[in-house]
Each structure stands twice: as C-alpha cells, then as structure tokens.
Design a protein around this motif. Structure first.
Motif, PDB file in Angstrom:
ATOM      1  N   ALA A   1       0.828  -1.211  -0.095  1.00  0.00           N
ATOM      2  CA  ALA A   1       0.028  -0.282   0.032  1.00  0.00           C
ATOM      3  C   ALA A   1       0.731   1.231   0.071  1.00  0.00           C
ATOM      4  CB  ALA A   1      -0.807  -0.023   1.176  1.00  0.00           C
ATOM      5  N   VAL A   2       1.813   1.248   0.915  1.00  0.00           N
ATOM      6  CA  VAL A   2       2.911   2.548   0.898  1.00  0.00           C
ATOM      7  C   VAL A   2       3.593   2.805  -0.646  1.00  0.00           C
ATOM      8  CG1 VAL A   2       4.794   3.271   1.981  1.00  0.00           C
ATOM      9  CG2 VAL A   2       3.178   2.363   3.446  1.00  0.00           C
ATOM     10  N   GLY A   3       3.690   1.521  -1.095  1.00  0.00           N
ATOM     11  CA  GLY A   3       4.269   1.706  -2.377  1.00  0.00           C
ATOM     12  C   GLY A   3       3.717   2.279  -3.532  1.00  0.00           C
ATOM     13  N   VAL A   4       2.346   1.606  -3.337  1.00  0.00           N
ATOM     14  CA  VAL A   4       1.386   2.269  -4.470  1.00  0.00           C
ATOM     15  C   VAL A   4       1.225   3.741  -4.425  1.00  0.00           C
ATOM     16  CG1 VAL A   4      -1.086   2.101  -5.136  1.00  0.00           C
ATOM     17  CG2 VAL A   4       0.214   0.054  -4.793  1.00  0.00           C
ATOM     18  N   VAL A   5       1.248   4.164  -3.176  1.00  0.00           N
ATOM     19  CA  VAL A   5       0.634   5.360  -2.818  1.00  0.00           C
ATOM     20  C   VAL A   5       2.069   6.552  -2.959  1.00  0.00           C
ATOM     21  CG1 VAL A   5       0.022   7.252  -1.188  1.00  0.00           C
ATOM     22  CG2 VAL A   5      -1.329   5.101  -1.310  1.00  0.00           C
ATOM     23  N   HIS A   6       3.170   6.143  -2.638  1.00  0.00           N
ATOM     24  CA  HIS A   6       4.276   6.987  -2.461  1.00  0.00           C
ATOM     25  C   HIS A   6       5.226   6.854  -3.480  1.00  0.00           C
ATOM     26  CE1 HIS A   6       2.773   8.760   1.153  1.00  0.00           C
ATOM     27  NE2 HIS A   6       2.738   7.662   1.803  1.00  0.00           N
ATOM     28  N   LYS A   7       5.288   5.547  -4.095  1.00  0.00           N
ATOM     29  CA  LYS A   7       6.267   5.342  -5.243  1.00  0.00           C
ATOM     30  C   LYS A   7       5.752   5.053  -6.374  1.00  0.00           C
ATOM     31  CE  LYS A   7       9.393   3.678  -1.592  1.00  0.00           C
ATOM     32  NZ  LYS A   7      10.284   2.376  -1.209  1.00  0.00           N
ATOM     33  N   GLY A   8       4.262   5.018  -6.787  1.00  0.00           N
ATOM     34  CA  GLY A   8       3.665   4.517  -7.881  1.00  0.00           C
ATOM     35  C   GLY A   8       3.793   3.149  -8.275  1.00  0.00           C
ATOM     36  N   LEU A   9       4.127   2.398  -7.142  1.00  0.00           N
ATOM     37  CA  LEU A   9       4.502   1.066  -7.322  1.00  0.00           C
ATOM     38  C   LEU A   9       3.159   0.243  -8.098  1.00  0.00           C
ATOM     39  CD1 LEU A   9       6.087  -1.507  -6.773  1.00  0.00           C
ATOM     40  CD2 LEU A   9       5.025  -1.819  -4.556  1.00  0.00           C
ATOM     41  N   ARG A  10       3.678  -0.587  -9.113  1.00  0.00           N
ATOM     42  CA  ARG A  10       2.449  -1.460  -9.664  1.00  0.00           C
ATOM     43  C   ARG A  10       3.288  -3.013  -9.991  1.00  0.00           C
ATOM     44  NH1 ARG A  10       0.466   2.397  -8.503  1.00  0.00           N
ATOM     45  NH2 ARG A  10      -0.844   3.806  -9.646  1.00  0.00           N
ATOM     46  N   PRO A  11       2.270  -3.858 -10.103  1.00  0.00           N
ATOM     47  CA  PRO A  11       2.985  -5.271 -10.515  1.00  0.00           C
ATOM     48  C   PRO A  11       3.839  -5.053 -11.906  1.00  0.00           C
ATOM     49  CG  PRO A  11       0.663  -5.307  -9.625  1.00  0.00           C
ATOM     50  CD  PRO A  11       0.954  -3.799  -9.949  1.00  0.00           C
ATOM     51  N   LYS A  12       4.754  -6.102 -11.723  1.00  0.00           N
ATOM     52  CA  LYS A  12       5.614  -6.087 -12.875  1.00  0.00           C
ATOM     53  C   LYS A  12       5.042  -6.902 -14.190  1.00  0.00           C
ATOM     54  CE  LYS A  12      10.251  -7.455 -14.998  1.00  0.00           C
ATOM     55  NZ  LYS A  12      10.243  -5.847 -15.887  1.00  0.00           N
ATOM     56  N   ILE A  13       4.761  -6.164 -15.548  1.00  0.00           N
ATOM     57  CA  ILE A  13       4.003  -6.910 -16.476  1.00  0.00           C
ATOM     58  C   ILE A  13       4.936  -7.771 -17.235  1.00  0.00           C
ATOM     59  CG2 ILE A  13       2.647  -6.502 -18.645  1.00  0.00           C
ATOM     60  CD1 ILE A  13       1.961  -3.449 -17.530  1.00  0.00           C
ATOM     61  N   PRO A  14       4.392  -9.021 -17.076  1.00  0.00           N
ATOM     62  CA  PRO A  14       5.472 -10.188 -17.992  1.00  0.00           C
ATOM     63  C   PRO A  14       5.679  -9.586 -19.254  1.00  0.00           C
ATOM     64  CG  PRO A  14       3.665 -11.159 -17.041  1.00  0.00           C
ATOM     65  CD  PRO A  14       3.423  -9.658 -16.810  1.00  0.00           C
ATOM     66  N   ARG A  15       7.053  -9.760 -19.812  1.00  0.00           N
ATOM     67  CA  ARG A  15       7.440  -9.490 -20.855  1.00  0.00           C
ATOM     68  C   ARG A  15       6.870  -9.464 -22.206  1.00  0.00           C
ATOM     69  NH1 ARG A  15      13.674 -11.011 -21.577  1.00  0.00           N
ATOM     70  NH2 ARG A  15      12.581 -12.986 -21.764  1.00  0.00           N
ATOM     71  N   HIS A  16       6.233 -10.943 -22.209  1.00  0.00           N
ATOM     72  CA  HIS A  16       5.519 -11.294 -23.574  1.00  0.00           C
ATOM     73  C   HIS A  16       3.975 -11.048 -23.611  1.00  0.00           C
ATOM     74  CE1 HIS A  16       9.534 -12.870 -24.792  1.00  0.00           C
ATOM     75  NE2 HIS A  16       9.567 -13.738 -23.642  1.00  0.00           N
ATOM     76  N   THR A  17       3.550 -10.070 -22.603  1.00  0.00           N
ATOM     77  CA  THR A  17       2.256  -9.789 -22.599  1.00  0.00           C
ATOM     78  C   THR A  17       1.950  -9.124 -23.861  1.00  0.00           C
ATOM     79  OG1 THR A  17       2.227  -9.715 -20.130  1.00  0.00           O
ATOM     80  CG2 THR A  17       0.288  -8.648 -21.199  1.00  0.00           C
ATOM     81  N   HIS A  18       0.451  -9.748 -24.309  1.00  0.00           N
ATOM     82  CA  HIS A  18      -0.145  -9.068 -25.547  1.00  0.00           C
ATOM     83  C   HIS A  18      -0.037  -7.649 -25.396  1.00  0.00           C
ATOM     84  CE1 HIS A  18      -2.888  -7.690 -28.398  1.00  0.00           C
ATOM     85  NE2 HIS A  18      -3.085  -9.116 -29.063  1.00  0.00           N
ATOM     86  N   PRO A  19       0.487  -6.782 -26.185  1.00  0.00           N
ATOM     87  CA  PRO A  19       0.650  -5.355 -26.276  1.00  0.00           C
ATOM     88  C   PRO A  19      -0.455  -4.293 -25.826  1.00  0.00           C
ATOM     89  CG  PRO A  19       1.738  -6.094 -28.179  1.00  0.00           C
ATOM     90  CD  PRO A  19       0.872  -7.399 -27.570  1.00  0.00           C
TER      91      PRO A  19
END
Length: 532
Positions: free
Chosen positions: A478-496
């Motif tokens: 929660a702290v990362g989402v708010v203060h660092k703009g943290l988001r889960p890493k999207i897999p490299r081969h995900t459909h564009p």
C-alpha cells in the motif's frame, strides 16, 4: 526450467526477473536452494539424481516463505526431502497413512556463553531448521575452535524433533503447542511456516520424553493429531448443529423472510425448505455454509451473534439491499435474507466452481489468452452493470469472483459495496490493500474508478497467476502504491493491447482511467484480434 549445473540454474532464475533476484532475501533463498541441491547430490541421494528433481525442489522452496530457506541448516539437506514428503501427504490425503508427522531424535547443545570468548554456541547442531542464525551455517558468527567442539560434545544431549504438516488454519500453532504440552512435552523450540497454497509446516524441538521411545511418541501424537484434525474438520466443514439449524428455521417463519420469485415477485420461506450441509468458509463476523432451499443448492451467510454491533448490522442490511436490487448474469444471484436479530443471514446461489483466487493460487491454473479474456469480459460485464446502477463494489479482487458450474464468472460479496450518493464523494478506507486504489489508501475522495484500478490488479493476476506484490506485506504494498507509484511488473511477452489496458486502468489519476464500458469494448476488440 532449471536443468543443468549450478551456474546455469542460477542464471535461469535471473531471467525470470532481475528485480526479484536482486532482492537480498530472495537471493539468499536461491543460494540456499542451490546449496541444498548440491549437497543432496554430493550425498548421492537417489531422488536428487532423477530428472526434473531440481524443478521439484525449487517448487518446494518457492511454496514456502523466504524465512524457511534462511533457517535451513544446509548440512542437513536431507531434512528438506522429509519436509517435501510431509507436505505432499498433507496436500493429498492423510486418511490412509495417518497424519503427516515425523518424529526423530536430534542432538542438542544448550545455549551458553564461553567465558573467554563471549560467543554463542549453536542451540542445535543436527536438526533441519534452527532459531539461531549462527547455526544455519557453521561459521556465520565466529569460528568454532576444537576446544569449543570438545565442550559441545560434553554438553550434547538428545531431544525429539517433531515435524507436522496439515491444512493451515487460524490458531493452528496454538492448537499444536497445547496438544504437545498436554502430552507432557516441554517445547524448547518452534518454527511455523505457511505455504502459498494453504498448508503448514511446523517444527518443534521438545524434551520430556524418553529418548528410547521415539516410535511410541510418534504413535501417541499421531492419534492425538488425528482427533484434532477430525474435530477441526467437523467444526470447519461440518453442518451447523441441528439445534442451531432449527432456531434459524423457526426464525425464518417468524420473520417472514422474503424470497423473490419470478411468478409473483415474493414468497414466504417454510422451515422444511431450508437445510444446511457444510461450512465452506469462516470470517471474523460471519460463517458461510453450503445448503439447500427448495432443493436448490444455495450459499448461506450467517452472521456470528457474538460479533454483532450497530456497524455490522448496518453493513449487512446494506448488502442485502444492494443484492435485492440487482439481477445480472455476471453478478451472484440473491435468493433471500433475514435482516432482523438475533439471526441475520443472507442466501445466494451456490457457485460450485469456487473463486478465481482458488483457480489461480490453489489449483495453480495457467490461463491462455482465450480463457483469460473470457474471464475478464465476464467481470467487465458484471461491473459495467453495477456501475450503471450506481453501485460501487469497493472490494473487487480475485477471491470475490466466483465461477458457476458452466464456467460463467460472477461478481460476489457486496459486504462493503455502496450506492453512490449524490455528491459522488467517499473517503472511507475499505477493501483489500493488494487490490486497493491509491486514493482509497490515502483517504481521499473517490468514486467508481476505484473498481477500475482493482480490476487492473485482477487482470494482472490472470496474466501471471501470482499474488500481487507477493514479496511485500499488504501494508508495504500500500505504501509503495501511494508514494512510489508501485505497480505489479507486467510480464515481458504480454499482449501489447493488454499492457496498454493495464496501464490505462491503474493510472494514478482516477479521472484518466477508463469506465467499464470502455474496458469491455477494449477486451472484445482484443478477443476479436486473437481469433482472427
């Protein structure tokens, strides 16, 4: 995936995600895994020589918290095989072989300080895991001299190490420690680990039992643990006691519970229609049962009387009100309810396919693009309908998305849902941190776009099969989402196009996120592209 020598094995993990490997504790976890693998092969353990064992061993380490690896005594690597075996028994069925239990003697050196050196000698030199950091690796604190070893040898004594694996549940550790104490055992050391798929691995070092009677101790504990599991199974999965069922049935009649019907709009429920079968979930304020009503399978949410207060009753009434006003293929169907004390309960359709959370994280299902899009479209259809009716879910997550017997996904659990008021302003923090929008975490005014953010996290789950921010605590996430703009890493081969949709939906600025009509249109376009 991890075939070959140690170096290539390590490099394979780096490819999986450099930021993951760079995390200090995760790097240590990988290093311990490699050391254990090499040690087992040095010992010519047959299982370690079988093709695919390295993958199997890594799955074991990955399933357990990083602390398990950090507590591992690599010199006793064969203990890992015992832990794997017990977890396998717990995950399959222990009915034929008894509880997943192992009891063995281990040499123990009491903690004491050497007067001349001011250093601590390891508590336990032979067991698989240890509470003292310097016993994990023989020279992690300071080198043990021959004189120290001689003193250790003189003070060495034996105790029993008990390792138990079972379904993880609240208060399990307390139950097990009570069971051991009631058996007359003196607990010297305890380690409790929970797996990602809902099982426990608990290790105890105990005194108080004759060293020559190890098998007898195992037999005694097996019987007691079996009884404990049977009682727990009855409590968690068994039917509601008949007396309680009868009270609720009588309450149904006296309160004239309204049951919607297509013929005349409503009907009154009769006691003979109502049956409880088994408890399928339990929370802080309510229990959920599978039952039948008029020969139809239903889910019955019963509020715990001891937990009732004004706020709980108000939220329950709000949930009933919302469910009674909506009807859509992709929203769980409301059947009936009683909103007058002392028995408060809610009856909805029973969805036999379980939740998306279970599908991904307990059954470890890997989704290809077509079924992934089908689930996302079902959720979007349900959420579009809710938002069009001014209903904000506020706790959209994979655990609240249920699957019926035909594979249709439905939005469920409206315990914290709200009808949007005229101003459209809400500030209360509600929901689940890993799926929660930043404006909710910060207690800023928010609207229906919080559900769009949560949908993006669910979509990422569908893509990866992982728990969002799995290496962080919910509060850290929660702290990362708010203060660092943290988001889960999207897999490299995900459909564009899916990458584009994710970034659009979890935008920090709610006004720049799409609505569910736009999301649905976007998903249908991707689906059409995938089929062409």
């Amino acid at each position: 995936m991890y075939m070959g020598d140690t170096e290539s094995c390590c490099n394979s993990k780096v490819v999986l995600g450099s930021e993951w490997y760079q995390n200090g504790k995760e790097r240590q976890k990988i290093e311990v895994y490699i050391k254990v693998l090499n040690r087992l092969r040095e010992l010519n353990v047959h299982e370690a020589m079988v093709s695919g064992f390295d993958d199997d061993l890594w799955a074991h380490f990955h399933r357990l918290p990083t602390r398990y690896a950090l507590d591992m005594n690599v010199e006793r690597a064969q203990y890992v095989l015992m832990h794997k075996r017990l977890l396998h028994i717990a995950r399959t069925s222990a009915t034929a072989t008894g509880p997943a239990l192992e009891v063995r003697l281990v040499p123990v050196v009491p903690v004491y300080a050497l007067a001349n050196h001011n250093k601590i000698i390891s508590v336990r030199s032979a067991s698989g895991v240890s509470a003292c950091s310097n016993s994990l690796h023989s020279n992690s604190q300071s080198e043990v001299t021959p004189q120290d070893s001689e003193i250790q040898g003189k003070m060495m004594r034996h105790m029993h190490e008990i390792t138990i694996s079972t379904n993880d549940k609240p208060k399990l550790l307390s139950q097990l420690t009570s069971l051991l104490s009631e058996t007359g055992l003196d607990i010297q050391e305890a380690h409790a680990f929970s797996t990602l798929d809902g099982y426990s691995l608990d290790v105890f070092v105990v005194g108080g039992w004759a060293v020559e009677e190890t098998e007898k101790l195992k037999h005694v504990l097996a019987k007691k643990i079996q009884k404990l599991e049977e009682r727990s199974q009855l409590k968690e999965n068994g039917s509601l006691p008949l007396a309680e069922q009868e009270k609720i049935r009588m309450n149904i009649i006296s309160r004239h519970v309204i049951i919607p019907t297509p013929e005349n709009g409503v009907s009154t429920c009769e006691a003979s229609w109502f049956r409880f079968e088994k408890k399928i979930a339990s929370g802080s304020f309510s229990d959920l049962y599978k039952g039948t009503l008029c020969n139809q399978d239903v889910a019955i949410k019963v509020l715990k009387q001891e937990s009732l207060n004004e706020n709980i009753q108000r939220e329950f009434s709000q949930e009933v009100y919302i469910l009674s006003k909506i009807h859509h293929r992709n929203v769980v169907k409301f059947i009936g309810a009683c909103t007058k004390t002392p028995y408060l309960y809610l009856v909805t359709e029973y969805l036999s396919g379980g939740s998306i959370y279970d599908l991904l994280h307990k059954r470890n299902t890997v989704l290809t693009l077509p079924p992934l899009l089908k689930i996302a479209i079902d959720v979007s259809e349900g959420m579009k309908y809710l938002h069009q009716n001014d209903i904000i879910h506020r706790d959209l997550k994979s655990a609240n998305l249920l699957i019926d017997k035909t594979g249709v996904v439905k939005v469920a659990d409206f315990g914290v849902a709200r009808v949007r008021n005229q101003s459209g302003i809400m500030t209360a923090e509600t929901g689940t941190y890993r799926w929660m929008a930043p404006e909710v975490i910060e207690h800023k005014p928010y609207d229906h776009k919080v559900d769009v953010f949560s949908f993006a996290i669910v979509l990422w789950e569908l893509l990866t099969g992982k728990l969002p921010y799995e290496h962080l605590s919910p509060l850290q996430a929660a702290v990362g989402v708010v203060h660092k703009g943290l988001r889960p890493k999207i897999p490299r081969h995900t459909h564009p196009k899916l990458v584009e949709l994710l970034q659009w939906c979890w935008h920090q600025d709610p006004s720049l996120r799409p609505n569910f009509s736009e999301i649905l249109e976007f998903l249908l376009h991707i689906s059409k592209m995938a089929c062409d």
